[in-house]
Design an enzyme around this catalytic site. Structure first.
Site, PDB file in Angstrom:
ATOM      1  N   ASP A 124      -6.190   9.862  15.479  1.00  0.00           N
ATOM      2  CA  ASP A 124      -5.785   8.645  16.194  1.00  0.00           C
ATOM      3  C   ASP A 124      -4.366   8.863  16.699  1.00  0.00           C
ATOM      4  OD1 ASP A 124      -4.934   8.601  13.447  1.00  0.00           O
ATOM      5  OD2 ASP A 124      -4.271   6.535  13.744  1.00  0.00           O
ATOM      6  N   GLU A 141      -4.491   6.926  10.743  1.00  0.00           N
ATOM      7  CA  GLU A 141      -3.195   7.182  10.097  1.00  0.00           C
ATOM      8  C   GLU A 141      -2.099   6.314  10.697  1.00  0.00           C
ATOM      9  OE1 GLU A 141       0.762   9.185   9.523  1.00  0.00           O
ATOM     10  OE2 GLU A 141      -0.266   8.685  11.371  1.00  0.00           O
TER      11      GLU A 141
END
Ligand SMILES: CCCCCCCC/C=C\CCCCCCCC(=O)N[C@@H](Cc1ccccc1)C(=O)O
Ligand SMILES: [Zn+2]
Ligand SMILES: [Zn+2]
EC number: 3.5.1.114
Length: 477
Positions: free
Chosen positions: A102, A166
């Site tokens: 991400d 994250e």
């Protein structure tokens, strides 16, 4: 350190040399990954279509990884990925390589090329995620793919964990950690994002330094709130919620947290650097306690080194008011603290209340955790030594390797139950301006730096097939 007999290593070693076609394929694979906008906006909002597409993409570009009989691939928490690579020698303790795919949002303003174009210009690939952290995701799988194509069978089992959230401190990596724990896994060590090879950062010092993060600062998001009576702006009270809160946060910004110098990794870095400088700098750096005021004054000037010597205070959100002629009843501000290893959440909270010193201000801790334990970096610490050994072979020009505390947080913090050896390291050169590109504009990586990152993982996986077992360490704080 005798990690494994040289003869044994040489006999079975696969050289990290890649053909022209392989090199083209690896950079094209990275560009394709950058083009998938796997953006995390907040813990509630992310581009789930892109996250799912990324899963399909890795299947497409790493066909050998996903079809190898001794590799198990699991999707965890809908979008995260766990690969279990079964080694041939079950007596060796497994390890874990981590990364996340991400990325933070990238509004187009200020970018030289569209942030999700993955465009290559003059040998450099641009785009959100080229440094944080799709480069690592792709390098891990790319190195494994290339090893498998060369019929490599690892001796030591290992895991690859690819997190999908994250950037919002989400649950992907936490669930992978829980899954491994439920299977009774204990890890020899972990490698995640974090430290890097620092280049051209210290004035008049041209030598590169490999910084391996052995810990992470703690963190606290603190919401400050002021409630006052609202009313018509034509007859304002002497003080308003906005004015009181603004003064409070301004006091926080103007009163930095104390410098904490004493313990841990900073002293080690300075002492290692000391040998590289002439008189009198060498004397100053090798006696940091004696010259603390001088060194601190120097370090305070740069935001990066300032973050190493104290808990930092960042005002990140301010909310109040809805209309120009209405005095708002409530004002709220959020402050993000990154907590120095020498302090705790509780201590920082107390200090903050004392600095604000206004009982009209309420404090709400939104989220917080203490600094992470310090992983060993002595000559018996397997993970640390393997990283040093691999730095030496892949970056022979780098003669200084030192442990540091990461000023940012990583998914590896959810794995402290599984190992005492957590290391955070990007095997890439970072200059001060590159550091600003992480979460900033014009994030980019050179094709050569990416190839070297793949080479590093290719070598690290082979180096990890040593007989050496980690010595049991207690966490040092
Ligand atoms: C003598 C010279 C010293 C120079 C020292 C430089 C030391 C630098 C060490 C580490 C670099 C940090 C790399 C940053 C990786 C962090 C990744 C990241 O951005 N993480 C987010 C994660 C997060 C955490 C909580 C909520 C949301 C997101 C972050 O920390 O904000
Ligand atoms: Zn990251
Ligand atoms: Zn990040």
């Amino acid at each position: 350190m005798g990690l494994r007999s040289e003869e044994h290593q040489r006999a079975s070693r696969i050289p990290s040399q890649f053909s022209k076609e392989e090199r083209v394929a690896m950079k094209e694979a990275l560009k394709g990954a950058i083009q998938i906008p796997t953006v995390t906006f907040s813990s509630e909002k992310s581009n789930t279509t892109a996250l799912a597409e990324f899963g399909k993409y890795i299947h497409k570009v790493f066909p050998t990884v996903v079809s190898t009989s001794f590799i198990q691939h699991e999707v965890v928490e809908e979008y995260s990925h766990l690969f279990t690579i079964q080694g041939s020698d079950p007596s060796l303790q497994p390890y874990l390589l981590m990364a996340h795919f991400d990325v933070v949002p990238a509004p187009e303003e200020g970018w030289e090329v569209p942030p999700f174009s993955g465009l290559e210009r003059d040998g450099v690939i641009y785009g959100r995620g080229t440094l944080d952290d799709k480069n690592s995701v792709m390098a891990l799988l790319q190195a494994l793919e290339l090893l498998l194509i060369r019929k490599y069978i690892p001796r030591r089992s290992f895991f690859i964990s690819l997190g999908h959230d994250e950037e919002s401190s989400g649950t992907g990596a936490q669930r992978i950690s829980a899954l491994l724990q439920s299977r009774g896994v204990q890890l020899a060590f972990i490698v995640d994002e974090g430290g890097f090879i620092l280049d051209d950062f210290i004035p008049n010092f041209k030598k590169p330094i490999a910084l391996i993060a052995v810990s992470e600062k703690g963190s606290m998001n603190l919401m400050l709130q002021v409630n006052m009576t609202s009313g018509h702006s034509s007859a304002p009270p002497k003080e308003t919620s906005i004015g009181i809160l603004a003064a409070a946060v301004s006091r926080l910004e103007q009163t930095p947290m104390p410098i904490i110098f004493g313990s841990g990794t900073l002293v080690t870095v300075l002492q290692q650097l000391a040998n590289e400088f002439p008189f009198p700098v060498n004397i100053i750096l090798s006696n940091p306690w004696l010259f603390e005021p001088l060194i601190s004054r120097f370090m305070e000037r740069n935001p990066l080194t300032n973050a190493i010597i104290r808990t930092t205070t960042a005002l990140t959100i301010f909310k109040a008011g809805v209309k120009f002629n209405v005095i708002p009843p409530v004002a709220q501000a959020t402050v993000n603290f990154r907590i120095h290893p020498g302090q705790t959440v509780q201590e920082v909270l107390e200090l903050t209340k004392n600095i604000v010193a206004d009982n009209r201000v309420q404090f709400h801790v939104l989220s917080a955790f203490d600094p992470l334990p310090v992983s060993p970096s002595d000559d018996k610490a397997l993970g640390y030594q393997l990283l040093c050994q691999t730095v030496q072979s892949v970056f022979p020009e780098v003669n200084i390797t030192a442990p540091v505390t990461s000023i940012g947080n990583t998914d590896s913090r959810f794995f402290t139950n599984l190992t005492t050896g957590i290391y955070r390291f990007y095997p890439i050169y970072i200059q001060p301006e590159d550091f600003k590109r992480i979460h900033g504009v014009n994030e980019k990586i050179s094709v050569q730096a990416y190839e070297t990152q793949v080479k590093f993982i290719f070598e690290l996986i082979q180096n990890a097939d040593t007989d050496q077992e980690p010595v049991s360490h207690l966490h040092k704080l």
